[in-house]
Design an enzyme around this catalytic site. Structure first.
Site, PDB file in Angstrom:
ATOM      1  N   CYS A   1       5.673   0.054   7.295  1.00 44.69           N
ATOM      2  CA  CYS A   1       5.326   1.178   6.431  1.00 44.69           C
ATOM      3  C   CYS A   1       6.501   1.449   5.502  1.00 44.69           C
ATOM      4  CB  CYS A   1       5.038   2.411   7.289  1.00 44.69           C
ATOM      5  SG  CYS A   1       4.584   3.869   6.330  1.00 44.69           S
ATOM      6  N   LEU A   2       6.216   1.725   4.233  1.00 41.41           N
ATOM      7  CA  LEU A   2       7.298   2.011   3.287  1.00 41.41           C
ATOM      8  C   LEU A   2       8.063   3.274   3.677  1.00 41.41           C
ATOM      9  CD1 LEU A   2       5.729   1.165  -0.198  1.00 41.41           C
ATOM     10  CD2 LEU A   2       7.306  -0.200   1.182  1.00 41.41           C
TER      11      LEU A   2
ATOM     12  N   HIS B   1      -2.826   7.620   6.748  1.00 45.84           N
ATOM     13  CA  HIS B   1      -1.818   8.496   6.136  1.00 45.84           C
ATOM     14  C   HIS B   1      -2.448   9.797   5.631  1.00 45.84           C
ATOM     15  CE1 HIS B   1       2.084   6.598   6.065  1.00 45.84           C
ATOM     16  NE2 HIS B   1       1.622   5.462   5.580  1.00 45.84           N
TER      17      HIS B   1
ATOM     18  N   GLY C   1       0.833  -1.191   0.000  1.00 43.26           N
ATOM     19  CA  GLY C   1       0.000   0.000   0.000  1.00 43.26           C
ATOM     20  C   GLY C   1       0.866   1.238   0.000  1.00 43.26           C
TER      21      GLY C   1
ATOM     22  N   GLN D   1       2.918  10.100   1.144  1.00 42.06           N
ATOM     23  CA  GLN D   1       4.222   9.433   1.235  1.00 42.06           C
ATOM     24  C   GLN D   1       5.125   9.783   0.067  1.00 42.06           C
ATOM     25  OE1 GLN D   1       2.331   5.363   2.052  1.00 42.06           O
ATOM     26  NE2 GLN D   1       4.288   5.220   3.112  1.00 42.06           N
TER      27      GLN D   1
ATOM     28  N   HIS E   1      -4.461   1.634   7.464  1.00 42.83           N
ATOM     29  CA  HIS E   1      -3.123   2.229   7.421  1.00 42.83           C
ATOM     30  C   HIS E   1      -3.058   3.355   6.378  1.00 42.83           C
ATOM     31  CE1 HIS E   1       1.425   1.649   7.631  1.00 42.83           C
ATOM     32  NE2 HIS E   1       1.280   2.439   6.590  1.00 42.83           N
ATOM     33  N   GLU E   2      -3.562   3.075   5.178  1.00 41.30           N
ATOM     34  CA  GLU E   2      -3.478   4.083   4.112  1.00 41.30           C
ATOM     35  C   GLU E   2      -4.420   5.255   4.377  1.00 41.30           C
ATOM     36  OE1 GLU E   2      -0.914   3.746   2.471  1.00 41.30           O
ATOM     37  OE2 GLU E   2      -0.598   1.621   2.852  1.00 41.30           O
TER      38      GLU E   2
HETATM   39 ZN    ZN Z   1       2.513   3.655   5.583  1.00 44.87          ZN
END
Ligand code: ZN
Length: 156
Positions: free
Chosen positions: A89-90, A135, A46, A51, A131-132
């Site tokens: 998380c990326l 963000h 995701g 981000q 999660h997304e």
């Molecule tokens: Zn994330």
């Protein structure tokens, strides 16, 4: 398509609230394509627009290979139960934490063609949706992390 730079934890942009998309322009579609490429190149399931430095309410999710969900202006409309699982998380590569999330969620979003749809998920998909969406409100998984949970190695 182009691979975008992923901002890391500590960047102020990640803590800002994103603005809704009012019109789905070719630029927005290109951004979505680039986000999908960036997510895949980074091995994530995701990615949210903030981000990559864009404060717009857009996220992409791919928990099952080849099945990409594009979420424009997503809103969680139902949730139930609870799960405590490992999450990463990326924007925080190599780090994981155990979070408390609903076991099942339904999100209402728009795709790039302007169609509104509901997506329901459990387990990893439910976590990814939460999660997304977080963000887009400047929230990170560490905000819902259970700090005293035992950490194990692996990726979810
Ligand atoms: Zn994330």
């Amino acid at each position: 398509m182009a691979k975008l730079k992923i901002l890391k934890f500590g960047e102020p942009t990640l803590r800002k609230v994103s603005r809704p998309v009012e019109e789905i322009t070719p630029r927005i579609c290109t951004l979505i394509d680039d986000m999908i490429e960036t997510m895949r190149a980074a091995g994530g399931c995701g990615l949210a627009a903030p981000q990559v430095g864009v404060l717009r309410r857009i996220a992409v999710i791919e928990v099952e290979e080849g099945k990409v969900y594009e979420l424009i202006n997503p809103k969680i409309i139902a949730f139930s139960g609870e799960q405590r699982e490992q999450e990463g998380c990326l924007s925080n590569p190599g780090e994981y934490g155990v979070t408390k999330r609903p076991a099942a969620v339904t999100v209402r979003a728009t795709d790039r063609n302007g169609n509104t749809y509901d997506l329901s998920g459990t387990d990893l998909l439910a976590r990814a949706i939460c999660h997304e969406c977080d963000h887009l409100d400047g929230k990170l998984y560490t905000d819902v992390e259970i700090k005293d949970a035992p950490k194990s190695v692996g990726k979810k």
